[in-house]
Write a protein that holds these residues in place. Structure first.
Motif, PDB file in Angstrom:
ATOM      1  N   ILE A  10       0.857  -1.178   0.000  1.00  0.00           N
ATOM      2  CA  ILE A  10       0.000   0.000   0.000  1.00  0.00           C
ATOM      3  C   ILE A  10       0.895   1.230   0.000  1.00  0.00           C
ATOM      4  O   ILE A  10       1.760   1.377   0.872  1.00  0.00           O
ATOM      5  N   VAL A  11       0.701   2.105  -0.995  1.00  0.00           N
ATOM      6  CA  VAL A  11       1.524   3.308  -1.112  1.00  0.00           C
ATOM      7  C   VAL A  11       0.689   4.585  -1.002  1.00  0.00           C
ATOM      8  O   VAL A  11       1.242   5.683  -0.993  1.00  0.00           O
ATOM      9  N   GLY A  12      -0.626   4.444  -0.912  1.00  0.00           N
ATOM     10  CA  GLY A  12      -1.464   5.626  -0.771  1.00  0.00           C
ATOM     11  C   GLY A  12      -2.914   5.256  -0.556  1.00  0.00           C
ATOM     12  O   GLY A  12      -3.311   4.107  -0.728  1.00  0.00           O
ATOM     13  N   TYR A  13      -3.688   6.280  -0.148  1.00  0.00           N
ATOM     14  CA  TYR A  13      -5.118   6.053   0.034  1.00  0.00           C
ATOM     15  C   TYR A  13      -5.875   7.358  -0.155  1.00  0.00           C
ATOM     16  O   TYR A  13      -5.306   8.445  -0.050  1.00  0.00           O
ATOM     17  N   ALA A  14      -7.151   7.219  -0.441  1.00  0.00           N
ATOM     18  CA  ALA A  14      -8.080   8.347  -0.499  1.00  0.00           C
ATOM     19  C   ALA A  14      -9.302   7.950   0.321  1.00  0.00           C
ATOM     20  O   ALA A  14      -9.860   6.875   0.126  1.00  0.00           O
ATOM     21  N   ILE A  15      -9.684   8.811   1.243  1.00  0.00           N
ATOM     22  CA  ILE A  15     -10.867   8.559   2.071  1.00  0.00           C
ATOM     23  C   ILE A  15     -11.939   9.556   1.652  1.00  0.00           C
ATOM     24  O   ILE A  15     -11.680  10.758   1.583  1.00  0.00           O
ATOM     25  N   PHE A  16     -13.109   9.040   1.372  1.00  0.00           N
ATOM     26  CA  PHE A  16     -14.225   9.914   1.030  1.00  0.00           C
ATOM     27  C   PHE A  16     -15.395   9.586   1.937  1.00  0.00           C
ATOM     28  O   PHE A  16     -15.540   8.467   2.412  1.00  0.00           O
ATOM     29  N   GLU A  17     -16.191  10.626   2.217  1.00  0.00           N
ATOM     30  CA  GLU A  17     -17.343  10.477   3.093  1.00  0.00           C
ATOM     31  C   GLU A  17     -18.602  10.718   2.286  1.00  0.00           C
ATOM     32  O   GLU A  17     -18.657  11.638   1.474  1.00  0.00           O
ATOM     33  N   ILE A  18     -19.592   9.898   2.512  1.00  0.00           N
ATOM     34  CA  ILE A  18     -20.872  10.047   1.828  1.00  0.00           C
ATOM     35  C   ILE A  18     -21.931  10.318   2.883  1.00  0.00           C
ATOM     36  O   ILE A  18     -22.051   9.571   3.852  1.00  0.00           O
ATOM     37  N   ALA A  19     -22.647  11.410   2.686  1.00  0.00           N
ATOM     38  CA  ALA A  19     -23.731  11.774   3.597  1.00  0.00           C
ATOM     39  C   ALA A  19     -24.905  12.252   2.755  1.00  0.00           C
ATOM     40  O   ALA A  19     -24.859  13.343   2.175  1.00  0.00           O
ATOM     41  N   SER A  27      -9.569  12.939   2.740  1.00  0.00           N
ATOM     42  CA  SER A  27      -8.132  12.780   2.977  1.00  0.00           C
ATOM     43  C   SER A  27      -7.485  12.002   1.840  1.00  0.00           C
ATOM     44  O   SER A  27      -8.051  11.029   1.349  1.00  0.00           O
ATOM     45  N   VAL A  28      -6.306  12.451   1.449  1.00  0.00           N
ATOM     46  CA  VAL A  28      -5.488  11.733   0.471  1.00  0.00           C
ATOM     47  C   VAL A  28      -4.068  11.708   1.026  1.00  0.00           C
ATOM     48  O   VAL A  28      -3.558  12.735   1.461  1.00  0.00           O
ATOM     49  N   ALA A  29      -3.458  10.541   1.037  1.00  0.00           N
ATOM     50  CA  ALA A  29      -2.080  10.428   1.521  1.00  0.00           C
ATOM     51  C   ALA A  29      -1.307   9.470   0.624  1.00  0.00           C
ATOM     52  O   ALA A  29      -1.862   8.498   0.112  1.00  0.00           O
ATOM     53  N   GLU A  56     -23.702  14.555  -8.207  1.00  0.00           N
ATOM     54  CA  GLU A  56     -23.468  15.680  -9.113  1.00  0.00           C
ATOM     55  C   GLU A  56     -22.256  16.488  -8.689  1.00  0.00           C
ATOM     56  O   GLU A  56     -21.528  17.019  -9.522  1.00  0.00           O
ATOM     57  N   LYS A  57     -22.052  16.607  -7.385  1.00  0.00           N
ATOM     58  CA  LYS A  57     -20.947  17.413  -6.863  1.00  0.00           C
ATOM     59  C   LYS A  57     -20.140  16.599  -5.867  1.00  0.00           C
ATOM     60  O   LYS A  57     -20.678  15.836  -5.075  1.00  0.00           O
ATOM     61  N   ILE A  58     -18.836  16.804  -5.920  1.00  0.00           N
ATOM     62  CA  ILE A  58     -17.920  16.195  -4.967  1.00  0.00           C
ATOM     63  C   ILE A  58     -17.105  17.338  -4.381  1.00  0.00           C
ATOM     64  O   ILE A  58     -16.514  18.122  -5.118  1.00  0.00           O
ATOM     65  N   SER A  59     -17.078  17.441  -3.061  1.00  0.00           N
ATOM     66  CA  SER A  59     -16.310  18.516  -2.441  1.00  0.00           C
ATOM     67  C   SER A  59     -15.002  17.956  -1.885  1.00  0.00           C
ATOM     68  O   SER A  59     -14.832  16.748  -1.727  1.00  0.00           O
ATOM     69  N   LEU A  60     -14.088  18.868  -1.608  1.00  0.00           N
ATOM     70  CA  LEU A  60     -12.770  18.517  -1.098  1.00  0.00           C
ATOM     71  C   LEU A  60     -12.544  19.280   0.192  1.00  0.00           C
ATOM     72  O   LEU A  60     -12.764  20.490   0.243  1.00  0.00           O
ATOM     73  N   THR A  61     -12.124  18.591   1.227  1.00  0.00           N
ATOM     74  CA  THR A  61     -11.788  19.220   2.497  1.00  0.00           C
ATOM     75  C   THR A  61     -10.305  19.517   2.492  1.00  0.00           C
ATOM     76  O   THR A  61      -9.493  18.656   2.154  1.00  0.00           O
ATOM     77  N   THR A  62      -9.927  20.750   2.856  1.00  0.00           N
ATOM     78  CA  THR A  62      -8.520  21.119   2.915  1.00  0.00           C
ATOM     79  C   THR A  62      -8.165  21.592   4.316  1.00  0.00           C
ATOM     80  O   THR A  62      -9.035  21.898   5.120  1.00  0.00           O
ATOM     81  N   SER A  63      -6.880  21.666   4.574  1.00  0.00           N
ATOM     82  CA  SER A  63      -6.400  22.089   5.887  1.00  0.00           C
ATOM     83  C   SER A  63      -5.213  23.016   5.706  1.00  0.00           C
ATOM     84  O   SER A  63      -4.406  22.834   4.783  1.00  0.00           O
ATOM     85  N   GLU A  64      -5.079  24.003   6.584  1.00  0.00           N
ATOM     86  CA  GLU A  64      -3.941  24.919   6.506  1.00  0.00           C
ATOM     87  C   GLU A  64      -2.612  24.190   6.644  1.00  0.00           C
ATOM     88  O   GLU A  64      -1.601  24.623   6.087  1.00  0.00           O
TER      89      GLU A  64
END
Length: 67
Positions: A10-19, A27-29, A56-64
């Motif tokens: 495993i060299v990376g992952y993407a976590i997505f939340e569905i609500a 998160s992407v690492a 229809e839309k996918i949002s991205l969470t970012t952090s400082e």
């Protein structure tokens, strides 16, 4: 969650939340020794392709701390 593997590691992952009607890429690492090789971009593209069939839309969470 979507996982990237190279040579069965495993060299990376993407976590997505569905609500409800919303999908958020939370998160992407990527492992340090695998960065700058397109793994992160590929993960984001794959999440976008998979989720755009349902949402229809996918949002991205970012952090400082990522700046």
């Amino acid at each position: 969650m979507l996982v990237a593997e190279v040579d069965d590691r495993i060299v990376g992952y993407a976590i997505f939340e569905i609500a409800g009607l919303f999908c958020t890429l939370a998160s992407v690492a990527v492992a340090p020794n695998t960065r700058r090789k397109g793994v992160g971009s590929t993960l984001i593209k794959q999440v976008t392709i998979n989720m755009s069939e349902v949402f229809e839309k996918i949002s991205l969470t970012t952090s400082e701390k990522n700046l």
